[in-house]
Design an enzyme around this catalytic site. Structure first.
Site, PDB file in Angstrom:
ATOM      1  N   ALA A  21      43.169  33.045  40.385  1.00  0.00           N
ATOM      2  CA  ALA A  21      44.216  32.037  40.205  1.00  0.00           C
ATOM      3  C   ALA A  21      44.249  31.568  38.755  1.00  0.00           C
ATOM      4  O   ALA A  21      43.213  31.270  38.162  1.00  0.00           O
ATOM      5  CB  ALA A  21      43.960  30.859  41.145  1.00  0.00           C
ATOM      6  N   CYS A 104      38.028  30.809  49.216  1.00  0.00           N
ATOM      7  CA  CYS A 104      38.211  29.834  48.136  1.00  0.00           C
ATOM      8  C   CYS A 104      37.433  28.544  48.425  1.00  0.00           C
ATOM      9  O   CYS A 104      37.658  27.902  49.449  1.00  0.00           O
ATOM     10  CB  CYS A 104      39.696  29.531  47.969  1.00  0.00           C
ATOM     11  SG  CYS A 104      39.962  28.350  46.638  1.00  0.00           S
ATOM     12  N   LYS A 145      39.521  38.699  52.207  1.00  0.00           N
ATOM     13  CA  LYS A 145      38.455  38.492  51.216  1.00  0.00           C
ATOM     14  C   LYS A 145      37.653  37.272  51.658  1.00  0.00           C
ATOM     15  O   LYS A 145      38.230  36.199  51.877  1.00  0.00           O
ATOM     16  CB  LYS A 145      39.060  38.305  49.832  1.00  0.00           C
ATOM     17  CG  LYS A 145      38.038  38.127  48.711  1.00  0.00           C
ATOM     18  CD  LYS A 145      38.703  38.402  47.353  1.00  0.00           C
ATOM     19  CE  LYS A 145      37.803  38.117  46.168  1.00  0.00           C
ATOM     20  NZ  LYS A 145      37.653  36.698  45.863  1.00  0.00           N
ATOM     21  N   ASN A 206      31.914  42.369  45.903  1.00  0.00           N
ATOM     22  CA  ASN A 206      32.394  41.590  44.756  1.00  0.00           C
ATOM     23  C   ASN A 206      31.344  40.573  44.338  1.00  0.00           C
ATOM     24  O   ASN A 206      30.656  39.995  45.177  1.00  0.00           O
ATOM     25  CB  ASN A 206      33.701  40.875  45.158  1.00  0.00           C
ATOM     26  CG  ASN A 206      34.135  39.816  44.175  1.00  0.00           C
ATOM     27  OD1 ASN A 206      34.262  38.649  44.539  1.00  0.00           O
ATOM     28  ND2 ASN A 206      34.360  40.191  42.926  1.00  0.00           N
ATOM     29  N   ASP A 208      29.663  39.430  40.156  1.00  0.00           N
ATOM     30  CA  ASP A 208      28.779  39.753  39.044  1.00  0.00           C
ATOM     31  C   ASP A 208      28.816  41.212  38.602  1.00  0.00           C
ATOM     32  O   ASP A 208      27.869  41.675  37.954  1.00  0.00           O
ATOM     33  CB  ASP A 208      27.327  39.362  39.359  1.00  0.00           C
ATOM     34  CG  ASP A 208      27.165  37.864  39.563  1.00  0.00           C
ATOM     35  OD1 ASP A 208      28.124  37.122  39.271  1.00  0.00           O
ATOM     36  OD2 ASP A 208      26.095  37.443  40.031  1.00  0.00           O
ATOM     37  N   ARG A 231      35.807  38.044  36.806  1.00  0.00           N
ATOM     38  CA  ARG A 231      35.662  37.367  35.509  1.00  0.00           C
ATOM     39  C   ARG A 231      35.434  38.304  34.335  1.00  0.00           C
ATOM     40  O   ARG A 231      35.988  38.095  33.250  1.00  0.00           O
ATOM     41  CB  ARG A 231      34.533  36.327  35.597  1.00  0.00           C
ATOM     42  CG  ARG A 231      34.906  35.131  36.448  1.00  0.00           C
ATOM     43  CD  ARG A 231      33.698  34.299  36.800  1.00  0.00           C
ATOM     44  NE  ARG A 231      32.764  35.046  37.643  1.00  0.00           N
ATOM     45  CZ  ARG A 231      31.581  34.610  38.008  1.00  0.00           C
ATOM     46  NH1 ARG A 231      31.148  33.441  37.584  1.00  0.00           N
ATOM     47  NH2 ARG A 231      30.810  35.344  38.793  1.00  0.00           N
TER      48      ARG A 231
HETATM   49  C1  LIG Z   1      39.237  30.920  37.754  1.00  0.00           C
HETATM   50  C2  LIG Z   1      39.030  31.692  39.028  1.00  0.00           C
HETATM   51  C3  LIG Z   1      40.080  31.820  39.928  1.00  0.00           C
HETATM   52  C4  LIG Z   1      39.904  32.543  41.127  1.00  0.00           C
HETATM   53  N1  LIG Z   1      40.957  32.703  41.977  1.00  0.00           N
HETATM   54  C5  LIG Z   1      40.810  33.429  43.124  1.00  0.00           C
HETATM   55  C6  LIG Z   1      41.915  33.663  43.990  1.00  0.00           C
HETATM   56  O1  LIG Z   1      43.059  33.276  43.729  1.00  0.00           O
HETATM   57  N2  LIG Z   1      41.657  34.366  45.135  1.00  0.00           N
HETATM   58  C7  LIG Z   1      40.418  34.850  45.444  1.00  0.00           C
HETATM   59  O2  LIG Z   1      40.235  35.478  46.478  1.00  0.00           O
HETATM   60  N3  LIG Z   1      39.378  34.656  44.615  1.00  0.00           N
HETATM   61  C8  LIG Z   1      39.554  33.976  43.469  1.00  0.00           C
HETATM   62  N4  LIG Z   1      38.501  33.845  42.607  1.00  0.00           N
HETATM   63  C9  LIG Z   1      37.221  34.510  42.917  1.00  0.00           C
HETATM   64  C10 LIG Z   1      37.166  35.900  42.319  1.00  0.00           C
HETATM   65  O3  LIG Z   1      38.156  36.742  42.842  1.00  0.00           O
HETATM   66  C11 LIG Z   1      35.783  36.537  42.584  1.00  0.00           C
HETATM   67  O4  LIG Z   1      35.577  36.557  43.969  1.00  0.00           O
HETATM   68  C12 LIG Z   1      34.636  35.788  41.919  1.00  0.00           C
HETATM   69  O5  LIG Z   1      34.975  35.363  40.617  1.00  0.00           O
HETATM   70  C13 LIG Z   1      33.371  36.649  41.860  1.00  0.00           C
HETATM   71  O6  LIG Z   1      33.620  37.841  41.156  1.00  0.00           O
HETATM   72  P1  LIG Z   1      33.162  38.061  39.614  1.00  0.00           P
HETATM   73  O7  LIG Z   1      31.679  37.813  39.553  1.00  0.00           O
HETATM   74  O8  LIG Z   1      33.554  39.463  39.301  1.00  0.00           O
HETATM   75  O9  LIG Z   1      33.886  37.045  38.808  1.00  0.00           O
HETATM   76  C14 LIG Z   1      38.652  33.133  41.417  1.00  0.00           C
HETATM   77  C15 LIG Z   1      37.614  33.004  40.498  1.00  0.00           C
HETATM   78  C16 LIG Z   1      37.781  32.313  39.314  1.00  0.00           C
HETATM   79  C17 LIG Z   1      36.654  32.218  38.344  1.00  0.00           C
END
Ligand SMILES: Cc1cc2nc3c(=O)[nH]c(=O)nc-3n(C[C@H](O)[C@H](O)[C@H](O)COP(=O)(O)O)c2cc1C
Length: 344
Positions: A21, A104, A145, A206, A208, A231
């Site tokens: 988001a 979320c 998810k 999913n 890290d 991220r």
């Molecule tokens: C700023 C931000 C916004 C996110 N928005 C969503 C979202 O809209 N839908 C969702 O399923 N996960 C959302 N996430 C979670 C990510 O999709 C992901 O599950 C989480 O960051 C872990 O993955 P990573 O370690 O690759 O960042 C968001 C994460 C962050 C940091």
């Protein structure tokens, strides 16, 4: 190249771009698509009820009707009829896949709306929401998810995953943290592995994944069919082509040169200003500009200035003056700021 089948949808590579988001809009998606190596892109999460009942401007759907496929749209809500109607509309837009958000941890979503990760307490309602999406989606595949549960003491992921599967979803993405862990603790790869064992549909792991090594480690430790990156791709949107190349045993391409990164940044800024006007487009672009080169040496002055860019002319001037064209600074080994985000 290993592929990933999600019901009728065959992805060219099992490396997916997460819904984020505030970030994964059509401009970001074009960047990722152009850089290559990503099997499936997602929109930001879209509030089904807000859209269907006309309470919000569904700006998060900008680009969805016309941009290239495959493209997944993520919905959130806790009312089956609203999810069903939103899914029906998305199917009419010929999206490739519809995903439901049960992960979320944001207070507004969990509290006021009792949606997102709150639903991890209630596998039966999750099942009803998935069934509603499947009804509305018709031939379009539905996925979900999730996180591991509300807390480590209440790990519901396997029950929730079975309910998702039994109600017709074709795959599940598991973020390896509980809702109350936000982004703080390391991911529990073993617990993602438990979900993989509990269902027969593909599971995407999913959390890290920030380079080739962590992608390999995640796949090996979980037995998942694919990985999803969030991220790290905000800092290095070329990460998908790196992981995909490594998984297919081909040479990992180098990162774009510093000049290419600068060109990308200016292109995205121009697109944002065209869509949002100025200075709003410039202000929205500040956060992307910072992350593009987050953590690289010699970038402090650029980051400091760009976070205060006033308008388009100021933004372009700062990029011209301060964007580090030193390859060491802009191109190499840029570590993502994994703990930077307070909430999603
Ligand atoms: C700023 C931000 C916004 C996110 N928005 C969503 C979202 O809209 N839908 C969702 O399923 N996960 C959302 N996430 C979670 C990510 O999709 C992901 O599950 C989480 O960051 C872990 O993955 P990573 O370690 O690759 O960042 C968001 C994460 C962050 C940091």
């Amino acid at each position: 190249m290993p592929t990933l089948r999600l019901g009728p949808l065959e992805l060219e590579t099992p490396v997916l771009s997460a819904p984020i988001a505030g970030f994964t809009d059509s401009i970001y998606r074009r960047t990722v698509r152009d850089l290559g190596g990503c099997g499936l892109l997602f929109t930001e999460m879209v509030w089904a009820g807000g859209w269907v009942q006309g309470k919000i401007d569904p700006g998060r759907l900008d680009g969805v009707a016309e941009e290239p496929r495959p493209l997944g749209v993520q919905l959130w809500d806790r009312e089956p009829e609203l999810i069903e109607e939103a899914a029906r509309r998305l199917a009419e837009m010929h999206v490739s896949l519809i995903d439901l958000n049960f992960g979320c941890p944001k207070k507004r979503i969990m509290g006021r709306h009792a949606a997102g990760a709150t639903l991890l307490r209630d596998p039966a309602t999750v099942g009803k929401l998935v069934a509603a999406a499947v009804r509305g989606a018709g031939a379009v595949p539905v996925t979900a998810k999730i996180r591991l549960g509300p807390s480590l003491a209440a790990r519901t992921a396997t029950d929730v995953a079975r309910s998702i599967q039994d109600n017709g979803a074709v795959a599940i993405t598991v973020h390896g943290r509980t809702a109350d862990q936000h982004y703080g603790d390391p991911c529990h790869l073993d617990l993602i592995g438990e979900v993989v064992q509990a269902v027969s549909i593909p599971v995407v792991a999913n959390g890290d994944v920030h380079d080739v090594a962590s992608a390999r480690r995640t796949l090996e430790a979980t037995g998942a069919a694919g990985v999803m990156v969030a991220r790290a791709a905000l800092t290095r949107p070329w990460i998908f082509r790196e992981i995909s190349a490594a998984l297919s045993g081909t040479t990992v391409p180098p990162p774009p040169t510093a000049l290419e990164q600068k060109t990308l940044l200016l292109r995205n800024h121009a697109a944002m200003v065209e869509r949002e006007g100025d200075p709003r487009g410039t202000i929205l672009m500040r956060k992307f500009a910072c992350r593009y080169i987050a953590g690289a040496p010699g970038t402090h002055a650029f980051r400091d200035a760009i976070t205060r860019a006033r308008d388009a002319a100021d933004f372009c001037d700062i990029v011209e003056r301060l964007f580090p064209l030193d390859e060491d600074a802009a191109g190499a080994a840029i570590e993502p700021l994994l703990d930077e985000f307070a909430c999603e």
